[in-house]
Design a protein around this motif. Structure first.
Motif, short mmCIF file in Angstrom:
data_model
loop_
_atom_site.label_atom_id
_atom_site.label_comp_id
_atom_site.label_asym_id
_atom_site.label_seq_id
_atom_site.Cartn_x
_atom_site.Cartn_y
_atom_site.Cartn_z
N VAL A 406 -4.91 18.56 -26.65
CA VAL A 406 -3.75 18.23 -25.69
C VAL A 406 -3.61 17.25 -24.30
O VAL A 406 -4.93 18.18 -23.43
CB VAL A 406 -3.17 20.39 -25.36
CG1 VAL A 406 -1.60 19.76 -24.59
CG2 VAL A 406 -2.20 20.56 -26.72
N ILE A 407 -3.32 16.64 -24.16
CA ILE A 407 -3.76 15.52 -22.89
C ILE A 407 -2.83 17.00 -21.59
O ILE A 407 -1.54 17.27 -22.02
CB ILE A 407 -3.33 14.91 -22.84
CG1 ILE A 407 -4.16 13.56 -23.96
CG2 ILE A 407 -3.31 13.78 -21.40
CD1 ILE A 407 -3.27 12.71 -24.56
N MET A 408 -2.99 17.06 -20.47
CA MET A 408 -2.09 17.34 -19.38
C MET A 408 -2.59 16.97 -18.00
O MET A 408 -3.81 17.05 -18.15
CB MET A 408 -2.60 19.37 -19.65
CG MET A 408 -3.90 19.63 -19.75
SD MET A 408 -4.17 21.74 -20.09
CE MET A 408 -3.75 21.60 -21.68
N ASP A 409 -1.67 17.09 -17.08
CA ASP A 409 -1.78 16.85 -15.83
C ASP A 409 -1.70 18.09 -15.27
O ASP A 409 -0.76 18.72 -15.48
CB ASP A 409 0.30 15.85 -15.99
CG ASP A 409 -0.31 14.43 -15.61
OD1 ASP A 409 -1.25 13.76 -16.38
OD2 ASP A 409 1.07 14.59 -17.27
N SER A 410 -2.05 17.85 -13.89
CA SER A 410 -2.17 18.92 -12.87
C SER A 410 -0.55 18.95 -12.18
O SER A 410 0.04 17.80 -12.53
CB SER A 410 -2.81 19.06 -11.96
OG SER A 410 -2.42 17.86 -11.56
N ASP A 411 0.02 19.88 -12.22
CA ASP A 411 0.91 19.81 -11.51
C ASP A 411 1.61 19.32 -10.30
O ASP A 411 2.65 18.70 -9.83
CB ASP A 411 1.39 21.57 -11.03
CG ASP A 411 1.78 22.01 -11.88
OD1 ASP A 411 1.92 21.95 -12.79
OD2 ASP A 411 2.42 23.45 -11.50
N ASP A 412 -0.01 18.56 -9.54
CA ASP A 412 0.31 17.94 -7.97
C ASP A 412 -0.15 16.20 -8.53
O ASP A 412 -0.02 16.11 -7.73
CB ASP A 412 -0.92 18.61 -7.25
CG ASP A 412 -2.02 17.90 -7.43
OD1 ASP A 412 -2.33 18.05 -8.83
OD2 ASP A 412 -2.69 18.45 -7.00
N TYR A 413 0.16 16.22 -9.78
CA TYR A 413 -0.40 15.17 -10.85
C TYR A 413 -1.34 14.55 -9.68
O TYR A 413 -1.61 12.74 -10.38
CB TYR A 413 1.05 14.21 -10.56
CG TYR A 413 1.62 14.55 -10.92
CD1 TYR A 413 2.36 14.49 -12.58
CD2 TYR A 413 3.06 14.96 -9.91
CE1 TYR A 413 3.62 14.84 -12.48
CE2 TYR A 413 4.66 15.40 -10.68
CZ TYR A 413 4.77 15.61 -11.88
OH TYR A 413 5.73 16.05 -12.61
N LYS A 414 -2.60 14.53 -9.84
CA LYS A 414 -3.85 14.46 -9.38
C LYS A 414 -4.84 14.86 -10.19
O LYS A 414 -5.50 13.58 -10.17
CB LYS A 414 -3.86 14.88 -7.92
CG LYS A 414 -2.92 14.69 -6.58
CD LYS A 414 -3.68 15.06 -5.09
CE LYS A 414 -2.51 14.92 -4.53
NZ LYS A 414 -3.19 15.64 -3.11
N LYS A 417 -6.71 15.85 -18.14
CA LYS A 417 -8.11 16.29 -18.45
C LYS A 417 -7.16 16.29 -20.61
O LYS A 417 -6.77 16.29 -20.06
CB LYS A 417 -8.62 17.72 -18.20
CG LYS A 417 -6.97 18.92 -18.36
CD LYS A 417 -7.62 20.35 -17.64
CE LYS A 417 -7.17 20.88 -18.16
NZ LYS A 417 -7.82 22.93 -16.88
N VAL A 418 -8.12 16.87 -20.89
CA VAL A 418 -8.04 16.68 -22.46
C VAL A 418 -8.53 18.48 -22.97
O VAL A 418 -9.85 18.82 -22.56
CB VAL A 418 -8.41 16.11 -23.62
CG1 VAL A 418 -8.49 16.53 -25.04
CG2 VAL A 418 -7.91 14.35 -23.03
N VAL A 419 -7.89 19.20 -23.91
CA VAL A 419 -7.61 20.64 -23.87
C VAL A 419 -8.06 20.70 -25.24
O VAL A 419 -6.84 20.52 -26.05
CB VAL A 419 -6.88 21.53 -23.33
CG1 VAL A 419 -7.96 22.78 -22.92
CG2 VAL A 419 -7.71 21.33 -21.56
#
Length: 564
Positions: A406-414, A417-419
């Protein structure tokens, strides 16, 4: 002429007498002998220790190397310190006193083992690698022929466009010339008509005066009216001014600037270079994958109209069925052959799904960015598998082991990562390279897709970075692919959907250039697929290595065959 040594029934003859059948063999001299010639051969060179054996067991006695110091001696030992074979006389001398010695046959076995290892490497790694390199060069040559052909066609078309525009301009100018000419001729014709009318009047006046002069009637002479003053005032002279054609003189360089020029070409080596093949186990233990070559020209097999306002991606359920998603909350399952909807699923939250995948067991997985969840659809029921905190899920794929990436973005879009998940359990995080720098770009409007290659590499298309980022199973960087030039539309590389096939090729959709790039497992460009595509987004592969391309603009999925 038939060789007397192999005459009759190809019987092997003695090397000495040339007539008798071979029965013995000298392993020392590598000579075939009959029994009668053995004695003669033994005394022919008494300096040698002749090893005569039956022909059937020739080479059973090792032929020890001759000593470089003692010419009549054979070396049955090996000096490990001096790294040379030695004979018994060498050993008896002080030259090798205290040196570690080994039986030469032991060294020979090690040498044979080394030779076999090298032979294995040559057969299984180096030779196939060079075959692949040759195939790659041939593919590049074919692609080069095609691309240069397209380049010539583009220049020809541009020239034809210029010719059309020049012809139009010429016709326009000629029409203007004709219009000017007709206007001026019409003016002169009117002027001529007035002059001819005046000439007619003058003729009448001359005739009238002739009659008056000849008359005897004096009253008529005094009644004559004079009009000469009227005709002394000549008409205005009309002198038309001709237009001038002022052609613009164009020098060669100026014409090139106007028409367009070629960028420079290059035959520089790719900095990535070729990579040696590795012997790797495929995900399916014991399975062997047949080698497939690329088709000279990819072929469109079928097209499916989906009806989405915008189509984003697809995921093959089987060779007959494909899941699709667009800019709406409903995901649709289509029959590939019929092009009809078989099933539809609405997201649990009512949000638009961000990405979809199909697991090994045939279940649909989708990510919900707004709800921060990863969900799986089983028997039409939606189960929440993963619920994130402070992160939002983006691209997803199912691996050969059944894990989810799963690719994911942090809430602040900064951060991105891939988990890796096994069920709901987090097993691995991939975010930074070996120098601690981010592997992936970040941003609110970035687009990512992910897939696992058959060699277990993790392949991710990073639109923000304009790159395909490939790491191995441990998360270590293997390479970054940043596109190939010339691109079909000469636009910047804009990777979207990504998939892999049975040959470990990596395919990625190039949104800007309306094509799909095919690269090998080491990042070497192989070819483009550009079968009339329009804004390609999502990619998936069926079991026969047909690629399905979801096109955003025309809402169609194209099935394309590109391997033989």
């Amino acid at each position: 002429m038939m060789d007397s040594r192999t005459s009759a029934q190809d019987v092997l003859r003695c090397d000495l007498c040339k007539t008798a059948v071979v029965q013995m063999h000298c392993d020392t001299c590598l000579v075939n002998l009959c029994t009668a010639c053995v004695g003669k051969h033994m005394i022919s060179d008494e300096s040698k220790d002749h090893k005569v054996v039956k022909y059937q067991v020739k080479k059973s006695t090792p032929l020890y190397p001759g000593c470089t110091t003692h010419s009549k001696e054979r070396c049955e030992m090996y000096c490990n310190q001096c790294d040379i074979p030695v004979c018994s006389t060498c050993i008896a001398s002080d030259q090798h006193l205290g040196h570690k010695l080994s039986k030469i046959l032991q060294i020979v076995e090690k040498q044979k083992s080394k030779i076999l290892q090298e032979q294995t490497e040559l057969n299984e790694i180096i030779f196939p690698t060079y075959k692949d390199i040759a195939s790659d060069v041939q593919n590049r040559m074919r692609q080069l022929e095609k691309e240069y052909g397209n380049l010539s066609k583009a220049i020809t078309k541009h020239g034809e466009d210029w010719h059309r525009e020049v012809d139009k301009l010429v016709q326009k100018l000629k029409a203007e010339v004709d219009e000017m000419k007709n206007t001026q001729l019409e003016t002169l014709q009117k002027h001529l008509d007035e002059i001819n009318k005046t000439i007619s009047y003058i003729k009448d006046e001359i005739k009238s005066t002739d009659i008056t002069i000849d008359t005897n009637d004096l009253s008529k002479l005094f009644s004559v009216k004079f009009y000469v003053d009227k005709y002394r005032k000549l008409p205005h002279k009309i002198a038309p001014s001709l237009p001038k054609f002022m052609p613009k003189q164009i020098q060669g360089e100026e014409l090139t600037k106007l028409f367009g020029a070629l960028s420079s070409s290059s035959t520089a080596s790719d900095e990535l270079g070729y990579r040696m093949k590795t012997i790797q186990k495929s995900p399916e233990a014991g399975s062997s994958t047949p080698v497939k070559q690329l088709l000279d020209e990819p072929e469109t097999v079928t097209t499916i109209d989906t009806g989405y306002e915008k189509l984003f991606s697809g995921a093959c359920l089987s060779d007959e069925e494909i899941w699709t998603r667009g800019n709406e909350k409903t995901m649709k399952l289509y029959s590939i052959n019929q092009g009809s909807i078989l099933k539809s699923i609405t997201t649990k939250s009512g949000n638009t799904s961000i990405d979809i995948a199909v697991t090994k067991t045939g279940d649909l997985v989708y990510t919900d960015y707004g709800d921060r969840t990863v969900n799986i659809v089983k028997n039409k029921k939606i189960e929440e598998v993963i619920k994130l905190q402070n992160w939002k899920p983006d691209g997803v794929c199912s691996t050969s082991s059944g894990d989810l990436l799963v690719i994911m973005d942090s809430d602040d879009y900064k951060q991105t990562k891939v988990v890796r998940y096994s069920g709901s359990t987090e097993k691995q995080t991939i975010q930074f390279d070996d120098k601690g720098k981010p592997l992936y770009s970040s941003g609110r409007y970035n687009t990512y897709y992910i897939n696992e290659n058959r060699n277990l590499d993790i392949c991710m298309s990073d639109c923000g970075a304009k790159a395909v980022v490939v790491v191995n199973q441990a998360g270590e960087t293997r390479f970054r692919y940043t596109g190939h030039t010339p691109a079909p539309k000469n636009q910047p590389f804009s990777p979207r959907g990504i998939t892999t096939d049975s040959q470990s090729h990596i395919l990625t959709a190039d949104y800007n250039n309306d094509c799909v790039h095919i690269i090998d497992q080491d990042g070497q460009f192989l070819r483009y697929i550009d079968c009339g595509l329009s804004e390609p987004r999502g990619l998936c592969i069926d079991t026969n290595d047909n690629v399905f391309i979801a096109q955003q603009a025309n809402k169609q999925v194209k099935k394309i065959k590109y391997l033989k």
